[in-house]
Scaffold this active site. Structure first.
Site: not given
Length: 263
Positions: A16, A64, A85, A100, A146-147, A150-151, A207, A228
């Site tokens: 940034s 965030k 962000n 984002d 998602n791995r 539940q998420r 990235y 990215g």
């Protein structure tokens, strides 16, 4: 003089400062953009300094989500995503935004990535939430994996999406890696090579490295790919516009980030 910073932990290798140095110089503005290492417990104190002496700051991991409770106002989009962000300071008050989500869509458009669904977002964390929100707002059918299932289920229920097994990737027309896989282990990919679709596009929000295994395998399959960096540049450009009213050239910011990466 305008003062800006990125807050997070760690931020020593943030791109940034390089991007925003380009933005300031290209627009003829006097200012500085610093990288302030800010662990979660230091956030309240840092934001007091922002109220006093900064036009605005960017927030990155792990701040965030936590920042929302410390701001005077948060945009409806950032509230829905659950993450800020970009913070703008006006007369000692702090206003929170999320660039984002729109930055992701602008990066797709600029890169000629077709907005065609179904879109499969890999990862239901902060980045995945922003991307899923953006794609849903753009009118696409959005799937999420998602791995931890539940998420994915929780995000799907909250945003009106569909949680799917990884095998559904073959049917997707847009794949987005919003996990940290590839960052922590450059030889790893969140998606086995045999599950890539025959057509469509793939975007990796990672990235470092720029060309992840995920992107290399997607390209080998004939998919249109995007690294990215374009999203990073666009979210930065949109943040800069919130602070100054001026939109710097995102491609110039991307090039500044690329030089800082050494690629």
């Amino acid at each position: 003089m305008l003062r800006f910073a990125v807050l997070g932990h760690p931020v020593a290798h943030s791109l940034s400062p390089a991007m925003h140095a380009f933005a300031l110089e290209s627009l003829g503005l006097e200012g500085s953009y610093e990288a302030w290492d800010t662990p979660l417990e230091a956030l309240p104190g840092r934001l007091k300094e922002v109220r006093r002496a900064f036009r605005g700051v960017n927030l990155t991991l792990p701040l965030k989500e936590a920042a929302l409770a410390h701001l005077d106002w948060v945009s409806p989009e950032a509230q829905r995503i659950g993450a800020v962000n970009t913070v703008l300071q006006v007369e000692g008050r702090l206003f929170g935004f999320n660039t984002d989500a729109p930055g992701f869509l602008e990066a797709l458009k600029a890169g000629g990535i077709p907005l065609k669904g179904p879109a499969l977002v890999l990862g239901a964390g902060g980045a995945g939430r922003a991307v899923a929100f953006a794609l849903r707002e753009a009118g696409l059918e959005v799937w999420v994996w998602n791995r931890t299932p539940q998420r994915a289920l929780a995000l799907a229920e909250e945003f009106g999406l569909r949680a799917v097994p990884l095998e559904k990737a073959r049917e997707a027309r847009l794949l987005v890696n919003a996990t940290r896989v590839g960052l922590e282990d450059p030889s790893a990919s969140p998606l086995p090579a045999e599950l890539f679709p025959e057509e469509g596009a793939a975007v990796d929000l990672v990235y470092r490295p720029l060309w992840t295994r995920f992107l290399r395998e997607a390209k080998a399959k004939g998919l249109k790919v995007q690294t990215g960096l374009p999203m990073l540049a666009w979210q930065g450009a949109l943040a800069f516009r919130l602070w100054t009213g001026l939109l710097p050239d995102p491609s110039g910011m991307e090039e500044a980030a690329r030089r800082a990466l050494g690629v």
